[in-house]
Motif scaffolding. Structure first.
Motif, PDB file in Angstrom:
ATOM      1  N   SER A   1      -4.758  -1.576  -2.525  1.00 46.37           N
ATOM      2  CA  SER A   1      -5.217  -2.348  -1.366  1.00 46.37           C
ATOM      3  C   SER A   1      -5.753  -3.717  -1.734  1.00 46.37           C
ATOM      4  O   SER A   1      -5.763  -4.618  -0.898  1.00 46.37           O
ATOM      5  CB  SER A   1      -6.295  -1.568  -0.602  1.00 46.37           C
ATOM      6  OG  SER A   1      -7.388  -1.256  -1.444  1.00 46.37           O
ATOM      7  N   GLY A   2      -6.221  -3.899  -2.969  1.00 45.92           N
ATOM      8  CA  GLY A   2      -6.775  -5.193  -3.364  1.00 45.92           C
ATOM      9  C   GLY A   2      -6.324  -5.587  -4.756  1.00 45.92           C
ATOM     10  O   GLY A   2      -6.047  -4.734  -5.607  1.00 45.92           O
TER      11      GLY A   2
ATOM     12  N   ASP B   1     -11.101   6.346  -5.128  1.00 51.13           N
ATOM     13  CA  ASP B   1     -10.779   4.952  -5.403  1.00 51.13           C
ATOM     14  C   ASP B   1     -10.740   4.749  -6.909  1.00 51.13           C
ATOM     15  O   ASP B   1     -11.619   5.222  -7.642  1.00 51.13           O
ATOM     16  CB  ASP B   1     -11.829   4.020  -4.794  1.00 51.13           C
ATOM     17  CG  ASP B   1     -11.654   3.872  -3.292  1.00 51.13           C
ATOM     18  OD1 ASP B   1     -10.576   4.208  -2.789  1.00 51.13           O
ATOM     19  OD2 ASP B   1     -12.613   3.441  -2.634  1.00 51.13           O
ATOM     20  N   VAL B   2      -9.747   4.022  -7.364  1.00 52.09           N
ATOM     21  CA  VAL B   2      -9.610   3.752  -8.785  1.00 52.09           C
ATOM     22  C   VAL B   2      -9.347   2.265  -8.983  1.00 52.09           C
ATOM     23  O   VAL B   2      -8.695   1.622  -8.156  1.00 52.09           O
ATOM     24  CB  VAL B   2      -8.470   4.599  -9.404  1.00 52.09           C
ATOM     25  CG1 VAL B   2      -7.135   4.278  -8.741  1.00 52.09           C
ATOM     26  CG2 VAL B   2      -8.367   4.392 -10.908  1.00 52.09           C
TER      27      VAL B   2
ATOM     28  N   GLY C   1      -7.419   0.680  -5.409  1.00 52.33           N
ATOM     29  CA  GLY C   1      -6.739   1.407  -4.344  1.00 52.33           C
ATOM     30  C   GLY C   1      -7.075   2.881  -4.355  1.00 52.33           C
ATOM     31  O   GLY C   1      -7.967   3.335  -5.082  1.00 52.33           O
ATOM     32  N   GLN C   2      -6.353   3.626  -3.551  1.00 55.25           N
ATOM     33  CA  GLN C   2      -6.575   5.059  -3.419  1.00 55.25           C
ATOM     34  C   GLN C   2      -5.564   5.832  -4.250  1.00 55.25           C
ATOM     35  O   GLN C   2      -4.399   5.475  -4.333  1.00 55.25           O
ATOM     36  CB  GLN C   2      -6.433   5.479  -1.952  1.00 55.25           C
ATOM     37  CG  GLN C   2      -7.394   4.809  -1.000  1.00 55.25           C
ATOM     38  CD  GLN C   2      -7.095   5.153   0.447  1.00 55.25           C
ATOM     39  OE1 GLN C   2      -6.236   5.980   0.725  1.00 55.25           O
ATOM     40  NE2 GLN C   2      -7.782   4.515   1.361  1.00 55.25           N
TER      41      GLN C   2
ATOM     42  N   PHE D   1       0.802  -1.221   0.000  1.00 51.18           N
ATOM     43  CA  PHE D   1       0.000   0.000   0.000  1.00 51.18           C
ATOM     44  C   PHE D   1       0.839   1.277   0.000  1.00 51.18           C
ATOM     45  O   PHE D   1       0.784   2.081  -0.934  1.00 51.18           O
ATOM     46  CB  PHE D   1      -0.947  -0.023   1.201  1.00 51.18           C
ATOM     47  CG  PHE D   1      -1.975   1.079   1.217  1.00 51.18           C
ATOM     48  CD1 PHE D   1      -3.153   0.958   0.502  1.00 51.18           C
ATOM     49  CD2 PHE D   1      -1.777   2.231   1.959  1.00 51.18           C
ATOM     50  CE1 PHE D   1      -4.105   1.961   0.513  1.00 51.18           C
ATOM     51  CE2 PHE D   1      -2.713   3.240   1.982  1.00 51.18           C
ATOM     52  CZ  PHE D   1      -3.883   3.103   1.256  1.00 51.18           C
ATOM     53  N   TYR D   2       1.605   1.507   1.057  1.00 51.23           N
ATOM     54  CA  TYR D   2       2.315   2.778   1.179  1.00 51.23           C
ATOM     55  C   TYR D   2       3.543   2.858   0.277  1.00 51.23           C
ATOM     56  O   TYR D   2       4.019   3.964  -0.027  1.00 51.23           O
ATOM     57  CB  TYR D   2       2.705   3.037   2.635  1.00 51.23           C
ATOM     58  CG  TYR D   2       1.526   3.439   3.478  1.00 51.23           C
ATOM     59  CD1 TYR D   2       0.871   4.652   3.262  1.00 51.23           C
ATOM     60  CD2 TYR D   2       1.037   2.610   4.482  1.00 51.23           C
ATOM     61  CE1 TYR D   2      -0.230   5.023   4.009  1.00 51.23           C
ATOM     62  CE2 TYR D   2      -0.061   2.976   5.243  1.00 51.23           C
ATOM     63  CZ  TYR D   2      -0.693   4.181   5.009  1.00 51.23           C
ATOM     64  OH  TYR D   2      -1.787   4.539   5.758  1.00 51.23           O
ATOM     65  N   ASN D   3       4.050   1.719  -0.184  1.00 54.22           N
ATOM     66  CA  ASN D   3       5.150   1.739  -1.149  1.00 54.22           C
ATOM     67  C   ASN D   3       4.662   1.871  -2.583  1.00 54.22           C
ATOM     68  O   ASN D   3       5.471   1.888  -3.514  1.00 54.22           O
ATOM     69  CB  ASN D   3       6.015   0.485  -0.999  1.00 54.22           C
ATOM     70  CG  ASN D   3       6.863   0.512   0.253  1.00 54.22           C
ATOM     71  OD1 ASN D   3       7.398   1.556   0.629  1.00 54.22           O
ATOM     72  ND2 ASN D   3       6.993  -0.633   0.921  1.00 54.22           N
TER      73      ASN D   3
END
Length: 355
Positions: free
Chosen positions: A148-149, A175-176, A163-164, A108-110
């Motif tokens: 995220s998914g 979200d895209v 994800g965002q 996520f954050y990477n």
């Protein structure tokens, strides 16, 4: 004289052999990571987003370890690492396993998806680039997604990632959903809506539709991004989604239960209404998937991975681990589970799942 020269050559050869055999091998992680960073920066500056840099593939066919009884043991890999090199995670929520046994994990954050063998060996990664939008005045900027998914498309060479991201012109979070090739090439994308949570995604292979769970909504889309149906879940919070062979949608309501919707988007039934730590009870359930027999497997925040029948009757706890989140079944029956708390991925061998 000839003997002296010959002796000198032999001594030199032995010295060189000792040097290369005792010097530690240079790791490829730093060099590969630097290459990706440089390539990404170069592409971003040029506004070029169709060519996605990827780290070189690493081959590792070493066998899984076996216990004293000769059975394969579970393996765990990863670890915390924000802005770190390959193999480390910063909130690894989603996971999917390809038909050829490659594990795809959202980082996520990477802002990337990392790929591993079923034995946990790092293979490659790609950054989750959304676009290279340009301002009217000024240059271009590469836009990334915090994924995220992840779920595979009906075509095994492609996947869907949700994800965002931020719209470049107004910096608003949204979200895209993006379709990538398995080596990270962006194919197409569509927006879902504004959010501050972690959306989930699954593929309805039977009907070739994309399922997205976002906050208190469950939605189904055509591959071109057109909404097929949407259903509101007042007071609920969707954490994980999947579908069965009949096209029904199963989702985890992160507050307590699993809900089942028919292919038209109407809720049919649910189970796990009793919130608690007891056997068969659900506490903030996260990821969800089905095994080849249609049994339901849920990542339970009770630090368990639990199995239920297709009608929601508790069967047993497959494994215990710290705060499991994303779960996926491999084609040979392995169960792959992520834990954002420990930033690790655990692969459970099929004999642990099929008991």
């Amino acid at each position: 004289m000839t003997a002296a020269v010959l002796g000198l050559c032999i001594v030199s050869g032995i010295s060189l052999w000792l040097y290369f055999s005792t010097s530690p091998p240079q790791t490829t992680t730093t060099a590969a990571t630097s290459a990706v960073t440089a390539a990404t920066t170069k592409n971003a500056a040029a506004g070029c987003c169709s060519s996605v840099p990827t780290l070189p593939a690493v081959s590792n066919n070493s066998p899984r370890k076996k216990g004293g009884d000769g059975k394969l043991e579970k393996i765990t890999f990863g670890g915390p690492g924000w802005r770190a090199g390959p193999g480390k995670f910063s909130n690894n929520y989603g996971v999917a396993v390809s038909a050829d046994n490659e594990i795809f994990v959202t980082d996520f954050y990477n802002r990337r998806v990392q790929v591993f063998s079923i034995n946990g060996a790092y293979l490659r990664l790609f950054p989750t680039i959304v676009s290279g939008e340009c301002k009217k005045m000024g240059g271009c900027k590469t836009v990334y997604m915090h994924p995220s998914g992840v779920s595979f498309d009906v075509d095994p060479g492609y996947m869907w990632v949700v994800g965002q991201s931020k719209r470049h012109l107004n910096c608003k979070l949204y979200d895209v959903v993006v379709r990538y090739s398995t080596n990270g090439r962006l194919i197409n994308k569509f927006d879902v809506g504004s959010t501050i949570f972690y959306p989930a995604i699954a593929m309805d292979v039977r009907n070739n539709k994309i399922i997205v769970g976002e906050k208190d909504r469950i939605m189904m889309f055509h591959p071109n991004g057109t909404l097929y149906w949407s259903s509101k879940l007042p007071g609920s919070f969707v954490e994980g989604v999947t579908s069965d062979r009949e096209g029904n949608v199963l989702l985890t309501d992160g507050k307590k239960s699993v809900k089942v919707y028919n292919p038209s988007g109407v809720q049919s039934w649910e189970f796990g209404k009793i919130h608690g730590p007891g056997k068969g009870q659900l506490r903030f359930p996260k990821g969800i998937c089905l095994d080849t027999s249609g049994r339901i497997i849920v990542a339970n925040s009770n630090n368990r991975v639990d199995m239920f029948t297709s009608r929601g009757e508790f069967i047993r706890t497959i494994a215990t681990m710290e705060e499991p989140w994303g779960i996926a079944m491999g084609p040979d029956g392995e169960l792959v589970v992520t834990s954002p708390r420990t930033q690790t991925v655990t692969v459970f061998p099929r004999q642990m799942v099929r008991l």
